[in-house]
Design a protein around this motif. Sequence first.
Motif, mmCIF file in Angstrom:
data_model
loop_
_atom_site.group_PDB
_atom_site.id
_atom_site.type_symbol
_atom_site.label_atom_id
_atom_site.label_comp_id
_atom_site.label_asym_id
_atom_site.label_seq_id
_atom_site.Cartn_x
_atom_site.Cartn_y
_atom_site.Cartn_z
ATOM 1 N N ASP A 173 -22.699 57.845 11.216
ATOM 2 C CA ASP A 173 -24.672 57.788 11.016
ATOM 3 C C ASP A 173 -25.465 57.212 12.798
ATOM 4 O O ASP A 173 -25.953 56.328 12.252
ATOM 5 C CB ASP A 173 -24.422 57.255 9.905
ATOM 6 C CG ASP A 173 -24.157 55.525 9.914
ATOM 7 O OD1 ASP A 173 -22.893 55.859 10.838
ATOM 8 O OD2 ASP A 173 -24.815 55.225 8.525
ATOM 9 N N ALA A 174 -24.400 56.959 13.866
ATOM 10 C CA ALA A 174 -24.918 56.631 14.784
ATOM 11 C C ALA A 174 -26.816 57.111 15.154
ATOM 12 O O ALA A 174 -27.078 58.449 14.283
ATOM 13 C CB ALA A 174 -24.048 56.737 15.733
ATOM 14 N N GLN A 175 -27.155 56.360 15.978
ATOM 15 C CA GLN A 175 -28.665 57.024 16.234
ATOM 16 C C GLN A 175 -28.739 57.988 17.244
ATOM 17 O O GLN A 175 -29.663 59.065 16.601
ATOM 18 C CB GLN A 175 -28.847 55.646 17.410
ATOM 19 C CG GLN A 175 -29.872 54.341 16.584
ATOM 20 C CD GLN A 175 -30.382 53.767 17.075
ATOM 21 O OE1 GLN A 175 -29.327 52.686 18.721
ATOM 22 N NE2 GLN A 175 -31.706 53.673 17.365
ATOM 23 N N VAL A 176 -27.787 58.265 17.809
ATOM 24 C CA VAL A 176 -26.955 59.555 19.223
ATOM 25 C C VAL A 176 -25.845 59.249 18.651
ATOM 26 O O VAL A 176 -24.769 58.636 18.298
ATOM 27 C CB VAL A 176 -27.791 58.784 20.168
ATOM 28 C CG1 VAL A 176 -27.532 60.673 20.632
ATOM 29 C CG2 VAL A 176 -28.990 58.623 20.342
ATOM 30 N N VAL A 177 -25.891 61.190 18.269
ATOM 31 C CA VAL A 177 -24.021 61.832 18.386
ATOM 32 C C VAL A 177 -23.844 62.833 18.970
ATOM 33 O O VAL A 177 -24.802 63.391 19.180
ATOM 34 C CB VAL A 177 -23.925 62.257 16.962
ATOM 35 C CG1 VAL A 177 -22.554 62.470 16.513
ATOM 36 C CG2 VAL A 177 -23.311 60.599 15.913
ATOM 37 N N MET A 178 -23.037 63.142 20.146
ATOM 38 C CA MET A 178 -22.822 63.235 21.621
ATOM 39 C C MET A 178 -21.751 64.379 20.761
ATOM 40 O O MET A 178 -20.683 63.691 20.581
ATOM 41 C CB MET A 178 -22.698 63.281 22.408
ATOM 42 C CG MET A 178 -22.475 63.936 23.367
ATOM 43 S SD MET A 178 -21.973 63.699 25.155
ATOM 44 C CE MET A 178 -21.641 65.193 25.966
ATOM 45 N N VAL A 179 -21.877 66.072 20.291
ATOM 46 C CA VAL A 179 -20.839 66.650 19.605
ATOM 47 C C VAL A 179 -20.551 67.465 20.967
ATOM 48 O O VAL A 179 -21.632 68.709 21.312
ATOM 49 C CB VAL A 179 -21.471 67.576 18.522
ATOM 50 C CG1 VAL A 179 -19.618 68.626 18.041
ATOM 51 C CG2 VAL A 179 -21.812 66.561 17.377
#
Length: 249
Positions: A62-68
Amino acid sequence: MNNGQNTLFIAGSIIAAGIVIALGIALAGSGSGGAISPDGGGTANFDILPVTESDHIQGDTDAQVVMVEYSDVGCVHCQNLHGVLNRVIDDYQANEFAWVFRHFPIRAPREAHATECVANLAGEDAFWSYTNLLMEQAQRKTPDGDIERLADAAEGLGVNREAFISCQEDGVYEDTVEEHMQDAQQAGARGTPFNVFVVRDGISEEQISGVSSIINANAVVSEDQSMLVIPGGLPYDMLKAVIDVLRGN
């Protein structure tokens, strides 16, 4: 698995990779730079599988921004981006930025499967160490799926050799790799690396404009403005700038 079954598994992997390559060529003319760009940017109707604890993730789900990142050991752009991400991840707290690694193995399907075997046999830390090692090796020699070489690398990280070879020969995680590939394709991927940024609080028009300015192209955003796609490799400074804009900094 006997030799005949193993041959079938290898053949199946090659055929699957060939299908992906054919799709990439048909849709984009190249398989090395990601590529989703309807009308040069704007809003697109796409989605990806939710990020969960079952993913290979560094940072919080649930990080502010998650890069998949949908990646391929055999892709030069992926190898470069992998090194960049190993630097960037250390610049943020776990709740600020997270990196999820998913498979889109156009060139190295056997290597992708091998990483899943290592994860199952030795845990997540081993998965990341093994993936790092395969990426480094691929910069010196094109991946060839050789099971003895893959087993040597796994054993060097403390993985039981016999268990690894059994997992690799039996194709235990073919479905997992295939699920990642289909997820990427349904989201518009035509090559690797294909990167989807999931932003917890949504993406404002100002942030979209900011990212577009950084990458010198119109960013592609999901219809609900929770995700943004930037295909291809990103240099360190550019990736950091994108993350900071998406975090609202």
